[in-house]
Enzyme design. Structure first.
Site, PDB file in Angstrom:
ATOM      1  N   GLY A  10       0.500  -2.296  18.348  1.00 38.65           N
ATOM      2  CA  GLY A  10      -0.922  -2.027  18.589  1.00 38.65           C
ATOM      3  C   GLY A  10      -1.686  -3.296  18.924  1.00 38.65           C
ATOM      4  O   GLY A  10      -1.377  -4.370  18.404  1.00 38.65           O
ATOM      5  N   ARG A  72       4.873  -0.140  22.680  1.00 36.36           N
ATOM      6  CA  ARG A  72       5.684   0.073  21.476  1.00 36.36           C
ATOM      7  C   ARG A  72       7.161   0.240  21.858  1.00 36.36           C
ATOM      8  O   ARG A  72       7.910   0.906  21.162  1.00 36.36           O
ATOM      9  CB  ARG A  72       5.158   1.279  20.698  1.00 36.36           C
ATOM     10  CG  ARG A  72       3.766   1.072  20.113  1.00 36.36           C
ATOM     11  CD  ARG A  72       3.433   2.105  19.070  1.00 36.36           C
ATOM     12  NE  ARG A  72       2.057   2.007  18.615  1.00 36.36           N
ATOM     13  CZ  ARG A  72       1.643   1.197  17.635  1.00 36.36           C
ATOM     14  NH1 ARG A  72       2.509   0.414  17.028  1.00 36.36           N
ATOM     15  NH2 ARG A  72       0.375   1.176  17.277  1.00 36.36           N
ATOM     16  N   ASP A 103       5.664  -5.625  12.076  1.00 36.32           N
ATOM     17  CA  ASP A 103       7.060  -5.511  11.620  1.00 36.32           C
ATOM     18  C   ASP A 103       8.008  -5.030  12.719  1.00 36.32           C
ATOM     19  O   ASP A 103       9.145  -5.502  12.803  1.00 36.32           O
ATOM     20  CB  ASP A 103       7.163  -4.626  10.364  1.00 36.32           C
ATOM     21  CG  ASP A 103       6.451  -3.296  10.497  1.00 36.32           C
ATOM     22  OD1 ASP A 103       5.831  -3.036  11.550  1.00 36.32           O
ATOM     23  OD2 ASP A 103       6.527  -2.503   9.540  1.00 36.32           O
ATOM     24  N   THR A 125      -1.095  -7.623  12.567  1.00 34.05           N
ATOM     25  CA  THR A 125      -1.202  -6.194  12.248  1.00 34.05           C
ATOM     26  C   THR A 125      -2.515  -5.963  11.531  1.00 34.05           C
ATOM     27  O   THR A 125      -2.807  -6.652  10.544  1.00 34.05           O
ATOM     28  CB  THR A 125      -0.055  -5.669  11.352  1.00 34.05           C
ATOM     29  OG1 THR A 125      -0.508  -4.502  10.657  1.00 34.05           O
ATOM     30  CG2 THR A 125       0.402  -6.665  10.314  1.00 34.05           C
ATOM     31  N   ASP A 127      -3.038  -3.528   9.807  1.00 31.62           N
ATOM     32  CA  ASP A 127      -2.675  -2.894   8.529  1.00 31.62           C
ATOM     33  C   ASP A 127      -2.418  -3.928   7.431  1.00 31.62           C
ATOM     34  O   ASP A 127      -2.390  -3.579   6.250  1.00 31.62           O
ATOM     35  CB  ASP A 127      -1.410  -2.038   8.696  1.00 31.62           C
ATOM     36  CG  ASP A 127      -1.658  -0.777   9.523  1.00 31.62           C
ATOM     37  OD1 ASP A 127      -2.821  -0.527   9.875  1.00 31.62           O
ATOM     38  OD2 ASP A 127      -0.684  -0.061   9.808  1.00 31.62           O
ATOM     39  N   ASP A 129       0.298  -5.393   6.579  1.00 30.61           N
ATOM     40  CA  ASP A 129       1.422  -4.972   5.741  1.00 30.61           C
ATOM     41  C   ASP A 129       2.682  -5.828   5.909  1.00 30.61           C
ATOM     42  O   ASP A 129       3.781  -5.374   5.592  1.00 30.61           O
ATOM     43  CB  ASP A 129       1.736  -3.483   5.973  1.00 30.61           C
ATOM     44  CG  ASP A 129       2.057  -3.165   7.428  1.00 30.61           C
ATOM     45  OD1 ASP A 129       2.008  -4.090   8.265  1.00 30.61           O
ATOM     46  OD2 ASP A 129       2.343  -1.993   7.726  1.00 30.61           O
ATOM     47  N   ARG A 171      -1.084   2.806   7.694  1.00 27.95           N
ATOM     48  CA  ARG A 171       0.088   3.690   7.729  1.00 27.95           C
ATOM     49  C   ARG A 171       0.761   3.761   6.348  1.00 27.95           C
ATOM     50  O   ARG A 171       0.785   4.820   5.736  1.00 27.95           O
ATOM     51  CB  ARG A 171       1.072   3.134   8.755  1.00 27.95           C
ATOM     52  CG  ARG A 171       2.315   3.952   8.962  1.00 27.95           C
ATOM     53  CD  ARG A 171       3.227   3.255   9.954  1.00 27.95           C
ATOM     54  NE  ARG A 171       2.650   3.184  11.277  1.00 27.95           N
ATOM     55  CZ  ARG A 171       2.568   4.223  12.111  1.00 27.95           C
ATOM     56  NH1 ARG A 171       3.025   5.397  11.755  1.00 27.95           N
ATOM     57  NH2 ARG A 171       2.025   4.081  13.302  1.00 27.95           N
TER      58      ARG A 171
HETATM   59  O1  F6P Z   1       0.352  -0.112  13.321  1.00 30.95           O
HETATM   60  C1  F6P Z   1      -1.006  -0.385  13.373  1.00 30.95           C
HETATM   61  C2  F6P Z   1      -1.815   0.865  13.595  1.00 30.95           C
HETATM   62  O2  F6P Z   1      -3.118   0.422  13.805  1.00 30.95           O
HETATM   63  C3  F6P Z   1      -1.711   1.904  12.469  1.00 30.95           C
HETATM   64  O3  F6P Z   1      -2.647   1.699  11.427  1.00 30.95           O
HETATM   65  C4  F6P Z   1      -1.967   3.182  13.193  1.00 30.95           C
HETATM   66  O4  F6P Z   1      -1.355   4.258  12.528  1.00 30.95           O
HETATM   67  C5  F6P Z   1      -1.337   2.942  14.534  1.00 30.95           C
HETATM   68  O5  F6P Z   1      -1.411   1.562  14.765  1.00 30.95           O
HETATM   69  C6  F6P Z   1      -1.989   3.697  15.674  1.00 30.95           C
HETATM   70  O6  F6P Z   1      -1.293   3.406  16.833  1.00 30.95           O
HETATM   71  P1  F6P Z   1      -1.618   3.936  18.301  1.00 30.95           P
HETATM   72  O7  F6P Z   1      -2.606   2.991  18.893  1.00 30.95           O
HETATM   73  O8  F6P Z   1      -0.305   3.887  18.984  1.00 30.95           O
HETATM   74  O9  F6P Z   1      -2.196   5.313  18.163  1.00 30.95           O
END
Ligand code: F6P
Length: 344
Positions: A10, A72, A103, A125, A127, A129, A171
């Site tokens: 992301g 991704r 990660d 990230t 998140d 995490d 997440r």
């Molecule tokens: O992994 C980071 C994150 O921001 C998560 O919190 C969330 O679930 C995901 O990306 C959303 O991803 P996308 O932009 O692919 O919908």
């Protein structure tokens, strides 16, 4: 040498600041710099690696997103993925790679290093995490977005005496929800690490009403667990190349708000912050630490290091193995979660 960079997973505020830092320091050290488009996808096809000049990395510091694009894509899931990545990198004269990501991106970076290609990571990230590091690119800005949203939502919550549910990203870990909720004065914070039952939520809201508090702000992370609601959350889960479910599709915020209304009779609304949390200009902390770690990454790769990642530890730049930030989930500890309950 030629140093290449990519951003994976992301997007997050501060990625451009990191790109600028890696490029500027590498150029200052007398090296050449390449940008790889669209994360690992750009290492699996021809024509995605371009020269980055000083002029191209000017003005990047305050910009959100990533000027390199992202994806991704997971080479570990592709046939001969790592070998193809190395082949493309070598064809483009790349001697060392800086991979900026969370990660998923960093697990590919570690595999690349273990196969023998010089690779250094940078932690990103929203998140928050990743293990060990006290800083991940984008997290601080995301917390700022949640904080501002809660400040704004307080006015409608209080004027209309409503229960306002705010769904935030997160997440497996609830850092954005917890820190944003603490800073924005949420009345209840529900995060993946600490499941709550619907009965507890309803009792909590009724208790507040009983105390004369006519509105409530509830922060819920998209990956949170409320067992009674999860039976209703539905549809076929959509997964990415790293096997992650699109959590926003669960719609936990909407389900929670409508269930609160039917169970308590309190008028309820939901706000899903979604990608607003990943957008916009990076905070000063994200700019400063993306810069510090980006410069460190450039020095590491130029110094012949591989399989390592610069992080923040005890307020300073430290360097550890990429595999170490991937060990376990960096979850919110109970004492910090309990802090939020003081203000419930
Ligand atoms: O992994 C980071 C994150 O921001 C998560 O919190 C969330 O679930 C995901 O990306 C959303 O991803 P996308 O932009 O692919 O919908």
């Amino acid at each position: 040498m030629r140093v290449a960079m990519l951003t994976g997973g992301g997007d997050a505020p501060g990625l451009n600041a990191a790109i600028r830092a890696v490029a500027r320091r590498s150029l200052q050290l007398g090296h050449q710099v390449s940008g790889i488009r669209n994360g690992w996808a750009g290492c699996l096809e021809e024509g995605m690696i371009h020269e980055l000049t000083l002029a191209e990395v000017r003005g990047l510091l305050p910009l959100g997103g990533t000027m390199l694009g992202t994806s991704r894509t997971n080479p570990l899931k592709e046939k001969d993925g790592i070998a193809r990545v190395i082949d493309i990198l070598k064809k483009n004269g790349v001697d060392g790679l800086v991979a900026i990501g969370g990660d998923d991106t960093l697990s590919v970076a570690a595999a690349l290093h273990e196969t023998g290609f010089p690779t250094v990571g940078l932690p990103k990230t929203i998140d928050n995490d990743l293990a060990v590091t006290e800083f991940c690119i984008g997290f601080d800005t995301a917390v700022g977005v949640v904080t501002e949203a809660l400040d704004r939502l307080h006015t409608t919550a209080s004027a209309h005496h409503r229960a306002m549910v705010v769904e935030v990203m997160g997440r497996d870990s609830g850092w954005v929800g917890l820190m944003g909720g603490l800073a924005g004065g949420a009345d209840l914070i529900i995060i993946p690490e600490f499941p709550v039952t619907l009965t507890e939520v309803v009792a909590h809201l009724n208790r507040r009403r009983g105390q004369g508090k006519l509105f409530s702000i509830i922060v819920v992370a998209e990956g949170a667990h409320i067992p009674e609601l999860m039976q209703q959350a539905g549809g076929e889960p959509i997964k990415d190349a790293f096997g992650h479910i699109r959590l926003a599709k669960r719609g936990i915020g909407e389900l929670l708000a409508s269930t609160i209304e039917s169970e308590t009779g309190f008028e309820s609304r939901v706000t899903v912050l979604g990608h607003l949390q990943r957008g916009g200009s990076p905070s000063p902390t994200d700019r400063i630490w993306s810069t510090r770690l980006g410069v460190a990454a450039a020095e590491l790769i130029a110094g012949g290091k591989s399989g390592v990642i610069p992080i923040r530890r005890a307020g300073a730049v430290d360097v550890i193995a990429i595999r170490d930030v991937l060990k376990g989930d960096h979850q919110v500890p109970r004492d910090l979660y309990e802090l939020s309950r003081v203000f419930a």
